[in-house]
Write a protein that holds these residues in place. Structure first.
Motif, PDB file in Angstrom:
ATOM      1  N   THR A 118       0.577  -1.304  -0.102  1.00  0.00           N
ATOM      2  CA  THR A 118      -0.343  -0.493  -0.117  1.00  0.00           C
ATOM      3  C   THR A 118       0.973   0.992   0.460  1.00  0.00           C
ATOM      4  OG1 THR A 118      -1.914   1.097   0.702  1.00  0.00           O
ATOM      5  CG2 THR A 118      -0.470  -0.046   2.309  1.00  0.00           C
ATOM      6  N   LEU A 120       1.895   5.475   0.392  1.00  0.00           N
ATOM      7  CA  LEU A 120       1.435   6.197   1.252  1.00  0.00           C
ATOM      8  C   LEU A 120       1.838   7.704   0.769  1.00  0.00           C
ATOM      9  CD1 LEU A 120       2.164   4.448   3.885  1.00  0.00           C
ATOM     10  CD2 LEU A 120       0.255   5.454   4.064  1.00  0.00           C
ATOM     11  N   SER A 124       0.545  12.823   3.210  1.00  0.00           N
ATOM     12  CA  SER A 124       0.020  12.922   4.227  1.00  0.00           C
ATOM     13  C   SER A 124      -0.142  13.903   5.772  1.00  0.00           C
ATOM     14  CB  SER A 124      -0.659  11.450   4.535  1.00  0.00           C
ATOM     15  OG  SER A 124      -1.435  11.066   2.622  1.00  0.00           O
ATOM     16  N   GLU A 128      -3.843  10.639   8.855  1.00  0.00           N
ATOM     17  CA  GLU A 128      -4.399   9.818   7.152  1.00  0.00           C
ATOM     18  C   GLU A 128      -3.586   8.578   6.980  1.00  0.00           C
ATOM     19  OE1 GLU A 128      -5.670  14.170   4.222  1.00  0.00           O
ATOM     20  OE2 GLU A 128      -3.402  13.488   5.039  1.00  0.00           O
ATOM     21  N   SER A 131      -4.949   5.925   9.176  1.00  0.00           N
ATOM     22  CA  SER A 131      -6.384   5.958   9.106  1.00  0.00           C
ATOM     23  C   SER A 131      -6.040   4.204   8.083  1.00  0.00           C
ATOM     24  CB  SER A 131      -6.760   6.670   8.271  1.00  0.00           C
ATOM     25  OG  SER A 131      -8.400   6.650   7.766  1.00  0.00           O
ATOM     26  N   GLN A 132      -4.994   4.605   6.545  1.00  0.00           N
ATOM     27  CA  GLN A 132      -4.716   4.316   5.697  1.00  0.00           C
ATOM     28  C   GLN A 132      -3.970   3.150   6.064  1.00  0.00           C
ATOM     29  OE1 GLN A 132      -3.456   6.155   1.745  1.00  0.00           O
ATOM     30  NE2 GLN A 132      -1.912   3.762   1.360  1.00  0.00           N
ATOM     31  N   ASP A 135      -6.744   0.643   7.878  1.00  0.00           N
ATOM     32  CA  ASP A 135      -7.213  -0.002   6.777  1.00  0.00           C
ATOM     33  C   ASP A 135      -6.857  -1.265   6.257  1.00  0.00           C
ATOM     34  OD1 ASP A 135     -10.139  -0.002   5.630  1.00  0.00           O
ATOM     35  OD2 ASP A 135      -9.025   0.789   4.233  1.00  0.00           O
ATOM     36  N   SER A 136      -5.517  -1.638   5.487  1.00  0.00           N
ATOM     37  CA  SER A 136      -5.188  -2.292   5.039  1.00  0.00           C
ATOM     38  C   SER A 136      -4.408  -3.307   5.568  1.00  0.00           C
ATOM     39  CB  SER A 136      -3.832  -0.978   4.191  1.00  0.00           C
ATOM     40  OG  SER A 136      -2.676  -0.938   5.098  1.00  0.00           O
ATOM     41  N   TYR A 206      -4.853   4.255  -2.781  1.00  0.00           N
ATOM     42  CA  TYR A 206      -6.386   4.568  -2.347  1.00  0.00           C
ATOM     43  C   TYR A 206      -7.196   5.406  -2.437  1.00  0.00           C
ATOM     44  CZ  TYR A 206      -6.616   1.434   1.971  1.00  0.00           C
ATOM     45  OH  TYR A 206      -6.591   0.419   3.335  1.00  0.00           O
ATOM     46  N   SER A 214     -11.589   7.720   1.057  1.00  0.00           N
ATOM     47  CA  SER A 214     -11.027   7.359   0.631  1.00  0.00           C
ATOM     48  C   SER A 214     -10.688   5.403   0.941  1.00  0.00           C
ATOM     49  CB  SER A 214      -8.663   6.911   0.712  1.00  0.00           C
ATOM     50  OG  SER A 214      -8.525   8.721  -0.028  1.00  0.00           O
ATOM     51  N   LYS A 215     -10.776   4.594  -0.309  1.00  0.00           N
ATOM     52  CA  LYS A 215     -10.917   3.121  -0.002  1.00  0.00           C
ATOM     53  C   LYS A 215      -9.818   2.938  -0.909  1.00  0.00           C
ATOM     54  CE  LYS A 215     -14.825   4.679  -2.121  1.00  0.00           C
ATOM     55  NZ  LYS A 215     -14.665   5.858  -1.732  1.00  0.00           N
ATOM     56  N   GLY A 216      -9.200   1.870  -0.328  1.00  0.00           N
ATOM     57  CA  GLY A 216      -8.568   0.050  -0.903  1.00  0.00           C
ATOM     58  C   GLY A 216      -8.804  -0.017  -2.255  1.00  0.00           C
TER      59      GLY A 216
END
Length: 550
Positions: A118, A120, A124, A128, A131-132, A135-136, A206, A214-216
């Protein structure tokens, strides 16, 4: 224009006109491709041949060279090192770094070990990043020494188990040590890796999609292999090309089109850690760059900035602009000044990213404002926003695309996936366009609500949620405003609940978001127009803004 490009241009079909076809599905004018059933690393580097000792990367500021052989060997060693730490199928490695040759090494290594990346944005905010990462489900974090303090702060709030740095810094594992760990057994083989190229994820960038947070985006090995095969068939980059990588590798455009596409072609990539116009121009001159993948604000700089006249840019064969619409006047001005053709492509993260490319020496001058036809093995429909009817040439509607590059879906979000990719596999792009009789598409508007600031996606809903947390904001709508340099900027239309200035509003947002998401204009209104169901009627505010500026 190089020989392959001339050959491609000559081969572009002019006989088959979409107006003559009974179906309202636009087919690509290019021959279909067969997707190799390989892992991403095998596809790019499985057989090096004469490339082994050729520069794959040159670090622009220092001139340091990494050959194709070194790239593959180091990536395999890093993959073995990650595998010993538990990375395998389903595992996620986060990369937060400016463009460096090692970025590609780390990206390839994670996929070789069977895991995924993922990527980045270093700009950010901490929230942020957290969060990523959460979530990932990332467990490993790769960064650079200047970002290490922030990396440790966000790692403490996530499931990160180990931090690696390109270079050396106290409190983190040097990436070179990870590579060394992978060479201890004397093996130079790649780990067992993936099981199914169509199912195993390679990268998890994302995206805000057509709206919202934002979504993966789940992209498999096959997605990226297919997309590189598709746009490579058009003949963009050749082995003797030098590609200047100024677009960030964390963004899907830089990751796939620039970094990975150039490696597949066997070209040399010159990395730039950040954009500075004069450094960019100097790198073109120093390394004799032949291909420039850019975004509209940089094309604008090439067209208008006085510093351009101080550098020799004669090596450049062509410029490809993407990530946001490029105005025809700016494209023509850039062509005239630099002395090479300027083309456009189109895509989105959910399509790995490329779906359309306008490229070729014989492309008519009146096509310069278009994104071209679909790339090989990609279908398109133009769908009326009201009736849902598939339209023919000249009709304006939402652009839908279908092909092997379309994402597997959004991570952990089946509802958003179903809203974006329908049951027949059509990806609803959220952009409004029209196709001419040759299938060349012009993007004319957007159905989606995203703002494109210098090619970056900015979701109005995210900024609206943030602004509503301000005690002096009763209601708000965020809209795009045209800007010559940035393309679009976010503007907040605010209904006040107390005494607050526009400067205070902008400062409040700037302290809480990445730079590209800053609100750059504020207008105070008595009321935000909304539908009966309470949805913001953003189009009325946009139309009002356009009328005021015309």
């Amino acid at each position: 224009m190089n020989a392959a490009a001339r050959g491609l241009a000559a081969a572009l079909p002019r006989r088959r006109r979409f107006a003559d076809l009974p179906a309202m599905i636009f087919q690509s004018p290019h021959p279909p491709i067969t997707v190799p059933e390989q892992s991403f690393s095998d596809y790019l580097l499985g057989s090096l041949g004469e490339r082994r000792d050729k520069p794959a990367f040159i670090e622009g500021p220092s001139g340091r060279v990494v050959t194709y052989g070194q790239l593959r060997d180091q990536a395999r060693a890093a993959a073995r090192g990650l595998a010993t730490r538990g990375l395998g199928r389903g595992g996620v490695v986060a990369i937060c770094s400016p463009n460096l040759p090692e970025y590609a090494t780390a990206f390839l290594a994670a996929g070789m070990a069977g895991g995924c990346n993922t990527t980045l944005n270093p700009l950010s905010t901490d929230d942020e990043l957290v969060s990523q990462l959460n979530d990932s489900g990332a467990r490993w974090f790769i960064t650079v020494p200047p970002l290490l303090e922030r990396a440790r702060a966000v790692a403490a709030r996530t499931g990160i188990e180990e931090i690696f740095v390109f270079g050396a810094a106290e409190g983190a594992t040097a990436f070179a040590d990870l590579i060394a760990d992978g060479t201890k057994d004397g093996s130079d083989a790649e780990p067992a890796g993936i099981r199914d190229s169509a199912e195993d994820l390679l990268t998890l960038p994302y995206s805000s999609g057509t709206t919202g947070v934002s979504k993966g985006v789940m992209l498999t090995h096959r997605n990226l292999v297919a997309n590189i095969e598709q746009f490579s068939a058009i003949g963009l980059v050749e082995p003797d090309d030098v590609v200047l990588a100024v677009l960030p590798f964390f963004h899907i455009y830089g990751m796939v089109v620039v970094m990975s596409g150039a490696l597949k072609a066997g070209a040399t990539v010159v990395t730039m850690p950040r954009f500075d116009l004069e450094e960019f121009l100097g790198a073109i001159q120093q390394y004799r760059a032949t291909c420039l993948y850019l975004v509209p604000p940089i094309v604008l700089g090439l067209a208008k900035h006085p510093a351009v006249d101080d550098y020799d840019l004669s090596s450049v064969n062509w410029i490809m602009s993407g990530a946001a619409p490029l105005g025809e006047e700016i494209a023509l001005a850039c062509q005239d000044r630099i002395g090479c053709r300027v083309f456009q492509g189109y895509g989105l993260t959910e399509a790995s990213p490329v779906t359309h490319v306008c490229f070729g020496e014989s492309v008519d001058a009146d096509k310069i404002g278009t994104i071209g036809p679909t790339i090989p093995s990609t279908e398109m429909m133009i769908v009326d926003l009201e009736s849902g009817e598939a339209l023919g040439p000249g009709g304006e509607g939402e652009v839908w695309v279908r092909g092997p590059q379309v994402m597997k879906g959004y991570l952990g979000n089946p509802e958003a996936t179903a809203a974006t990719v329908d049951a027949e596999g059509w990806l609803h792009t959220g952009d409004v366009g029209r196709a001419d009789e040759d299938g060349y598409v012009t993007i004319v508007d957007r159905a989606k609500e995203l703002i494109k600031y210098k090619g970056y996606q900015v979701a109005p809903a995210e900024l609206e949620d943030l602004l509503l947390s301000h005690p002096a904001v009763a209601d708000v709508a965020v809209i795009p405003v045209a800007d010559e340099e940035a393309g679009e900027i976010p503007k907040a239309c605010v209904v006040r609940a107390g005494d607050v200035s526009g400067e205070e509003i902008m400062r409040y947002v700037a302290e809480r978001v990445a730079p590209q998401k800053k609100v750059r204009a504020v207008e105070f209104l008595e009321e935000i127009p909304k539908s009966a169901s309470g949805k913001i009627l953003r189009r009325f505010l946009v139309a009002r803004e356009r009328a005021a500026s015309s």
